[in-house]
Write a protein that holds these residues in place. Structure first.
Motif, PDB file in Angstrom:
ATOM      1  N   ILE A   7      52.950  38.050  39.105  1.00 52.07           N
ATOM      2  CA  ILE A   7      51.983  38.435  38.359  1.00 52.07           C
ATOM      3  C   ILE A   7      50.561  38.461  39.190  1.00 52.07           C
ATOM      4  O   ILE A   7      49.839  39.537  39.392  1.00 52.07           O
ATOM      5  CB  ILE A   7      51.773  37.780  36.853  1.00 52.07           C
ATOM      6  N   ASN A   8      50.454  37.329  39.799  1.00 54.85           N
ATOM      7  CA  ASN A   8      49.212  37.216  40.973  1.00 54.85           C
ATOM      8  C   ASN A   8      49.106  38.338  41.957  1.00 54.85           C
ATOM      9  O   ASN A   8      48.165  38.759  42.298  1.00 54.85           O
ATOM     10  CB  ASN A   8      49.419  35.794  41.323  1.00 54.85           C
ATOM     11  N   VAL A   9      50.456  38.451  42.427  1.00 57.74           N
ATOM     12  CA  VAL A   9      50.155  39.326  43.605  1.00 57.74           C
ATOM     13  C   VAL A   9      50.177  40.864  43.002  1.00 57.74           C
ATOM     14  O   VAL A   9      49.343  41.667  43.610  1.00 57.74           O
ATOM     15  CB  VAL A   9      51.782  39.367  44.299  1.00 57.74           C
ATOM     16  N   LEU A  10      50.627  41.083  41.936  1.00 60.72           N
ATOM     17  CA  LEU A  10      50.582  42.524  41.320  1.00 60.72           C
ATOM     18  C   LEU A  10      48.991  42.679  40.848  1.00 60.72           C
ATOM     19  O   LEU A  10      48.435  43.661  41.126  1.00 60.72           O
ATOM     20  CB  LEU A  10      51.529  42.618  40.041  1.00 60.72           C
ATOM     21  N   VAL A  11      48.567  41.845  40.133  1.00 59.96           N
ATOM     22  CA  VAL A  11      47.002  41.789  39.687  1.00 59.96           C
ATOM     23  C   VAL A  11      46.251  41.873  41.046  1.00 59.96           C
ATOM     24  O   VAL A  11      45.208  42.819  41.129  1.00 59.96           O
ATOM     25  CB  VAL A  11      46.625  40.668  38.986  1.00 59.96           C
ATOM     26  N   ASP A  12      46.238  40.996  42.145  1.00 58.17           N
ATOM     27  CA  ASP A  12      45.582  41.201  43.306  1.00 58.17           C
ATOM     28  C   ASP A  12      45.750  42.615  43.908  1.00 58.17           C
ATOM     29  O   ASP A  12      44.686  43.257  44.343  1.00 58.17           O
ATOM     30  CB  ASP A  12      46.056  40.367  44.310  1.00 58.17           C
ATOM     31  N   TYR A  13      46.869  43.175  43.687  1.00 60.67           N
ATOM     32  CA  TYR A  13      47.168  44.576  44.278  1.00 60.67           C
ATOM     33  C   TYR A  13      46.392  45.642  43.367  1.00 60.67           C
ATOM     34  O   TYR A  13      45.670  46.468  44.061  1.00 60.67           O
ATOM     35  CB  TYR A  13      48.664  45.019  44.568  1.00 60.67           C
ATOM     36  N   GLN A  14      46.476  45.464  42.049  1.00 70.33           N
ATOM     37  CA  GLN A  14      45.722  46.519  41.350  1.00 70.33           C
ATOM     38  C   GLN A  14      44.300  46.604  41.270  1.00 70.33           C
ATOM     39  O   GLN A  14      43.579  47.314  40.889  1.00 70.33           O
ATOM     40  CB  GLN A  14      46.581  46.372  39.900  1.00 70.33           C
ATOM     41  N   THR A  15      43.712  45.212  41.386  1.00 70.67           N
ATOM     42  CA  THR A  15      42.198  45.117  41.564  1.00 70.67           C
ATOM     43  C   THR A  15      41.754  44.954  42.938  1.00 70.67           C
ATOM     44  O   THR A  15      40.745  44.572  43.068  1.00 70.67           O
ATOM     45  CB  THR A  15      41.896  43.753  40.758  1.00 70.67           C
ATOM     46  N   ALA A  16      42.418  45.372  43.794  1.00 69.83           N
ATOM     47  CA  ALA A  16      42.019  45.114  45.138  1.00 69.83           C
ATOM     48  C   ALA A  16      40.715  46.152  45.317  1.00 69.83           C
ATOM     49  O   ALA A  16      40.632  47.244  44.968  1.00 69.83           O
ATOM     50  CB  ALA A  16      42.919  45.925  46.171  1.00 69.83           C
ATOM     51  N   SER A  17      39.609  45.512  46.049  1.00 64.42           N
ATOM     52  CA  SER A  17      38.393  46.453  46.136  1.00 64.42           C
ATOM     53  C   SER A  17      38.520  47.203  47.533  1.00 64.42           C
ATOM     54  O   SER A  17      37.861  48.273  47.443  1.00 64.42           O
ATOM     55  CB  SER A  17      37.296  45.475  46.380  1.00 64.42           C
ATOM     56  N   SER A  18      39.504  47.277  48.095  1.00 61.98           N
ATOM     57  CA  SER A  18      39.753  48.209  49.352  1.00 61.98           C
ATOM     58  C   SER A  18      41.100  48.676  49.546  1.00 61.98           C
ATOM     59  O   SER A  18      41.981  47.897  48.989  1.00 61.98           O
ATOM     60  CB  SER A  18      39.007  47.697  50.456  1.00 61.98           C
ATOM     61  N   GLU A  19      41.398  49.812  50.104  1.00 62.82           N
ATOM     62  CA  GLU A  19      42.637  50.236  50.216  1.00 62.82           C
ATOM     63  C   GLU A  19      43.103  49.214  51.438  1.00 62.82           C
ATOM     64  O   GLU A  19      44.278  49.188  51.698  1.00 62.82           O
ATOM     65  CB  GLU A  19      42.764  51.623  50.784  1.00 62.82           C
TER      66      GLU A  19
END
Length: 198
Positions: free
Chosen positions: A58-70
């Motif tokens: 969940i942590n990895v997915l949330v970090d991916y979805q809310t990432a501020s940059s590509e």
């Protein structure tokens, strides 16, 4: 997702933190009570690891979805770096959490009903540590909210599922009433043993 991808995805190198409290609880039960239940220990060990895997996923997915940059998505997050499907990640999260819950229900059946609310509370804290409108980890007192229940809770459950001679804590229903009984001295001793993990 290959096995090696999955192990990197759940960050297998950090899983000693979820294994250590289980081992401490088991060793304490063997030393202090002279008892050990192999099947219950294996069920709980797998359940604890599955919950840890779920939380990390969940942590990895949330970090991916809310990432501020590509750049972060493509270079630093394993989902983007290894081109893993988000739908696959979500499916893995649900499968692991459902397996955790099934193993938990088996342990409740093999021990006592009081394990059900304890397991639910631990899972809610583990999931909301990294997921939700305001994850526990992002709150000023996040570690204070998560440390005691998980540090004490995992060790307590490891002891609880192994101590078969008499129950440390039990919940029983009689018609419209319920009875919660426990050995407060043993629970207090477990709390002091778990303080380093807390």
């Amino acid at each position: 997702m290959s096995i090696s991808q999955f192990l990197r995805f759940v960050d297998i190198r950090t899983k000693f933190t979820s294994i250590l409290p289980v081992l401490l609880g088991v060793f304490y039960t063997i030393y202090f009570f002279g008892t050990f239940d192999l099947l219950n220990t294996l069920l709980f060990f797998i359940a604890a690891v599955l919950l840890d895997f779920t939380t990390t996923s969940i942590n990895v997915l949330v970090d991916y979805q809310t990432a501020s940059s590509e750049d972060f998505k493509k270079e630093h997050n394993i989902i983007g770096r290894e081109n893993i499907s988000e739908k696959l990640v979500v499916a893995y999260i649900y499968i692991m959490f459902i397996l955790y819950f099934i193993l938990g229900l088996i342990l409740v059946y093999r021990t006592n009903l009081v394990l059900l609310p304890i397991g639910i509370i631990c899972s809610i804290i583990a999931i909301t540590y990294t997921y939700g409108p305001i994850p526990i980890s992002r709150m000023p007192l996040g570690e204070l909210f998560s440390g005691p229940p998980l540090g004490f809770g995992i060790i307590f459950i490891a002891i609880f599922v192994n101590y078969r001679d008499s129950l440390i804590l039990s919940l029983n229903f009689q018609n419209s009433t319920f009875v919660l009984q426990g050995d407060w001295l043993t629970i207090l001793a477990i709390f002091f043993v778990s303080l380093p993990q807390v």
